[in-house]
Design an enzyme around this catalytic site. Sequence first.
Site, PDB file in Angstrom:
ATOM      1  N   GLU A  64       1.168   5.547   0.825  1.00 45.96           N
ATOM      2  CA  GLU A  64       0.584   6.678   1.564  1.00 45.96           C
ATOM      3  C   GLU A  64       0.962   8.003   0.898  1.00 45.96           C
ATOM      4  O   GLU A  64       2.092   8.188   0.478  1.00 45.96           O
ATOM      5  CB  GLU A  64       1.112   6.653   3.007  1.00 45.96           C
ATOM      6  CG  GLU A  64       0.529   7.764   3.859  1.00 45.96           C
ATOM      7  CD  GLU A  64       0.854   7.581   5.332  1.00 45.96           C
ATOM      8  OE1 GLU A  64       0.712   6.454   5.857  1.00 45.96           O
ATOM      9  OE2 GLU A  64       1.267   8.572   5.949  1.00 45.96           O
ATOM     10  N   SER A  89       0.861  -1.189   0.000  1.00 47.04           N
ATOM     11  CA  SER A  89       0.000   0.000   0.000  1.00 47.04           C
ATOM     12  C   SER A  89       0.889   1.229   0.000  1.00 47.04           C
ATOM     13  O   SER A  89       2.066   1.156   0.370  1.00 47.04           O
ATOM     14  CB  SER A  89      -0.927  -0.020   1.215  1.00 47.04           C
ATOM     15  OG  SER A  89      -0.199  -0.259   2.398  1.00 47.04           O
ATOM     16  N   PHE A 121      12.053  14.785  10.486  1.00 47.31           N
ATOM     17  CA  PHE A 121      10.876  13.946  10.729  1.00 47.31           C
ATOM     18  C   PHE A 121      11.099  13.011  11.911  1.00 47.31           C
ATOM     19  O   PHE A 121      10.233  12.836  12.753  1.00 47.31           O
ATOM     20  CB  PHE A 121      10.612  13.033   9.531  1.00 47.31           C
ATOM     21  CG  PHE A 121       9.731  13.640   8.490  1.00 47.31           C
ATOM     22  CD1 PHE A 121       8.891  14.695   8.771  1.00 47.31           C
ATOM     23  CD2 PHE A 121       9.723  13.109   7.208  1.00 47.31           C
ATOM     24  CE1 PHE A 121       8.079  15.228   7.798  1.00 47.31           C
ATOM     25  CE2 PHE A 121       8.916  13.647   6.227  1.00 47.31           C
ATOM     26  CZ  PHE A 121       8.097  14.701   6.528  1.00 47.31           C
ATOM     27  N   HIS A 179       3.823  -1.075   3.746  1.00 49.24           N
ATOM     28  CA  HIS A 179       3.119   0.194   3.506  1.00 49.24           C
ATOM     29  C   HIS A 179       4.191   1.266   3.282  1.00 49.24           C
ATOM     30  O   HIS A 179       5.021   1.498   4.159  1.00 49.24           O
ATOM     31  CB  HIS A 179       2.277   0.535   4.741  1.00 49.24           C
ATOM     32  CG  HIS A 179       1.518   1.824   4.635  1.00 49.24           C
ATOM     33  ND1 HIS A 179       0.333   1.952   3.919  1.00 49.24           N
ATOM     34  CD2 HIS A 179       1.763   3.058   5.151  1.00 49.24           C
ATOM     35  CE1 HIS A 179      -0.110   3.193   4.013  1.00 49.24           C
ATOM     36  NE2 HIS A 179       0.731   3.883   4.753  1.00 49.24           N
ATOM     37  N   ASP A 223      -1.883  14.851  16.382  1.00 41.62           N
ATOM     38  CA  ASP A 223      -1.200  15.830  17.236  1.00 41.62           C
ATOM     39  C   ASP A 223      -1.750  17.184  16.871  1.00 41.62           C
ATOM     40  O   ASP A 223      -1.681  17.581  15.705  1.00 41.62           O
ATOM     41  CB  ASP A 223       0.308  15.830  16.961  1.00 41.62           C
ATOM     42  CG  ASP A 223       0.964  14.546  17.421  1.00 41.62           C
ATOM     43  OD1 ASP A 223       0.734  14.166  18.586  1.00 41.62           O
ATOM     44  OD2 ASP A 223       1.700  13.944  16.618  1.00 41.62           O
TER      45      ASP A 223
HETATM   46  P1  FAD Z   1      -2.784   6.922  20.423  1.00 36.25           P
HETATM   47  O1  FAD Z   1      -2.829   5.498  20.081  1.00 36.25           O
HETATM   48  O2  FAD Z   1      -3.973   7.523  21.087  1.00 36.25           O
HETATM   49  O3  FAD Z   1      -1.496   7.133  21.357  1.00 36.25           O
HETATM   50  C1  FAD Z   1      -1.024   8.437  21.659  1.00 36.25           C
HETATM   51  C2  FAD Z   1      -0.230   8.433  22.953  1.00 36.25           C
HETATM   52  O4  FAD Z   1      -1.112   8.218  24.052  1.00 36.25           O
HETATM   53  C3  FAD Z   1       0.809   7.316  23.057  1.00 36.25           C
HETATM   54  O5  FAD Z   1       1.923   7.820  23.753  1.00 36.25           O
HETATM   55  C4  FAD Z   1       0.117   6.234  23.887  1.00 36.25           C
HETATM   56  O6  FAD Z   1       1.049   5.449  24.612  1.00 36.25           O
HETATM   57  C5  FAD Z   1      -0.741   7.090  24.806  1.00 36.25           C
HETATM   58  N1  FAD Z   1      -1.996   6.411  25.184  1.00 36.25           N
HETATM   59  C6  FAD Z   1      -2.903   5.852  24.347  1.00 36.25           C
HETATM   60  N2  FAD Z   1      -3.956   5.378  25.049  1.00 36.25           N
HETATM   61  C7  FAD Z   1      -3.712   5.655  26.353  1.00 36.25           C
HETATM   62  C8  FAD Z   1      -4.414   5.450  27.572  1.00 36.25           C
HETATM   63  N3  FAD Z   1      -5.597   4.842  27.576  1.00 36.25           N
HETATM   64  N4  FAD Z   1      -3.857   5.903  28.736  1.00 36.25           N
HETATM   65  C9  FAD Z   1      -2.656   6.529  28.716  1.00 36.25           C
HETATM   66  N5  FAD Z   1      -1.939   6.761  27.603  1.00 36.25           N
HETATM   67  C10 FAD Z   1      -2.462   6.335  26.438  1.00 36.25           C
HETATM   68  N6  FAD Z   1      -0.813  12.180  12.275  1.00 36.25           N
HETATM   69  C11 FAD Z   1      -1.670  13.046  11.674  1.00 36.25           C
HETATM   70  O7  FAD Z   1      -1.873  14.141  12.194  1.00 36.25           O
HETATM   71  N7  FAD Z   1      -2.290  12.745  10.485  1.00 36.25           N
HETATM   72  C12 FAD Z   1      -2.118  11.555   9.871  1.00 36.25           C
HETATM   73  O8  FAD Z   1      -2.702  11.302   8.812  1.00 36.25           O
HETATM   74  C13 FAD Z   1      -1.247  10.598  10.490  1.00 36.25           C
HETATM   75  N8  FAD Z   1      -1.069   9.371   9.951  1.00 36.25           N
HETATM   76  C14 FAD Z   1      -0.295   8.451  10.606  1.00 36.25           C
HETATM   77  C15 FAD Z   1      -0.189   7.162  10.077  1.00 36.25           C
HETATM   78  C16 FAD Z   1       0.587   6.195  10.702  1.00 36.25           C
HETATM   79  C17 FAD Z   1       0.659   4.820  10.122  1.00 36.25           C
HETATM   80  C18 FAD Z   1       1.299   6.531  11.898  1.00 36.25           C
HETATM   81  C19 FAD Z   1       2.180   5.511  12.571  1.00 36.25           C
HETATM   82  C20 FAD Z   1       1.202   7.806  12.445  1.00 36.25           C
HETATM   83  C21 FAD Z   1       0.390   8.780  11.815  1.00 36.25           C
HETATM   84  N9  FAD Z   1       0.227  10.066  12.352  1.00 36.25           N
HETATM   85  C22 FAD Z   1      -0.608  10.964  11.718  1.00 36.25           C
HETATM   86  C23 FAD Z   1       0.913  10.466  13.584  1.00 36.25           C
HETATM   87  C24 FAD Z   1       0.023  10.265  14.835  1.00 36.25           C
HETATM   88  O9  FAD Z   1      -1.125  11.067  14.746  1.00 36.25           O
HETATM   89  C25 FAD Z   1       0.846  10.670  16.069  1.00 36.25           C
HETATM   90  O10 FAD Z   1       1.896   9.755  16.273  1.00 36.25           O
HETATM   91  C26 FAD Z   1       0.041  10.878  17.341  1.00 36.25           C
HETATM   92  O11 FAD Z   1       0.897  11.480  18.317  1.00 36.25           O
HETATM   93  C27 FAD Z   1      -0.488   9.600  17.971  1.00 36.25           C
HETATM   94  O12 FAD Z   1      -1.557   9.108  17.310  1.00 36.25           O
HETATM   95  P2  FAD Z   1      -2.075   7.615  17.647  1.00 36.25           P
HETATM   96  O13 FAD Z   1      -3.278   7.406  16.869  1.00 36.25           O
HETATM   97  O14 FAD Z   1      -0.977   6.649  17.549  1.00 36.25           O
HETATM   98  O15 FAD Z   1      -2.458   7.856  19.213  1.00 36.25           O
END
Ligand code: FAD
Length: 276
Positions: free
Chosen positions: A8, A6, A206, A256, A99
């Site tokens: 991105e 895939s 990055f 990916h 973020d």
């Molecule tokens: P989460 O899974 O919610 O985790 C975030 C943080 O919170 C982690 O440190 C985790 O340990 C902590 N955490 C989670 N749940 C809990 C809980 N219940 N209690 C305490 N701590 C907790 N960013 C963008 O803005 N746009 C994009 O399109 C984008 N695409 C991405 C695609 C991929 C494949 C990846 C790997 C990252 C992408 N990102 C994108 C970056 C991502 O948004 C950031 O890394 C963001 O900081 C975390 O998102 P997440 O969904 O992993 O968060």
Amino acid sequence: MNLPISFEFFPPKTPEGADKLRAVRQQLYARQPVFCSVTYGAGGSTQAGTFGTVKEILAEGVDAASHFSCIGATRAGVREQLAQLKAMGVKRLVALRGDLPSGYGLGGEFQYASDLVAFIRAESGEDFHIEVAAYPEVHPQAKSPEADLKAYVTKVKAGAHSAITQYFYNSDAYFRFVDDAYKLGADVPVVPGIMPITSSTQLMRFSDACGAEIPRWIRLRLQAYGDDTASIKAFGLDVVSDLCEQLCNGGVPGLHFYTMNQSAATLELLRRLDPN
Ligand code: FAD
């Protein structure tokens, strides 16, 4: 190559960027991706661009995944966007916390990606295949590696179908992460995210921001090349194609590619993996 792949992309900001991306997509489609995904600016900042690019990909006959970040979002807003995506024919989402750019207050009705995954599943059942993000080298804001792994497992158990990793250059981190997650019952496929190396400064910038580790030997070699972009690209292709080979030999469920809206490096990596 039988391995699912895939690609991105990010939503282009200008009409010229959009034209260039259309050409890049056509070149990459020759490799028959299972889907192409489009990133989403946190706080909804790129919603129109993301959805517009997703629409174009679907119209080109390729499955498209819309990234979807929830930080700062409301349930009503997410519900509305899910309806919009469904009406567009989108069947895949990459569900993220995201973020917020500095200056935005936190707030919002979703704290973590797991909240978004649970909400999408409650609202939409099996309408969408939900991907989540995985961090083999630990998310930069995690309290500890254990807490991060637990958060990932919670996110998967909230209803994710598969995961895509942050990029990495150390395959051991990936395989250990997958083993640990499976032991805790998060047994969905974890597809490694592959970042081609084409520029030293861009990669360093990055990686510092997203917590991906550049091994010391790679960092030093890149620094030593200075402005010699031809050598950086050649070295980058060798390093990343070795990584892909190790991953493929280890039985990964797919690859990916973070294309950065460019085709050359990704196509060359795929050619080295499968010359046909
Ligand atoms: P989460 O899974 O919610 O985790 C975030 C943080 O919170 C982690 O440190 C985790 O340990 C902590 N955490 C989670 N749940 C809990 C809980 N219940 N209690 C305490 N701590 C907790 N960013 C963008 O803005 N746009 C994009 O399109 C984008 N695409 C991405 C695609 C991929 C494949 C990846 C790997 C990252 C992408 N990102 C994108 C970056 C991502 O948004 C950031 O890394 C963001 O900081 C975390 O998102 P997440 O969904 O992993 O968060």
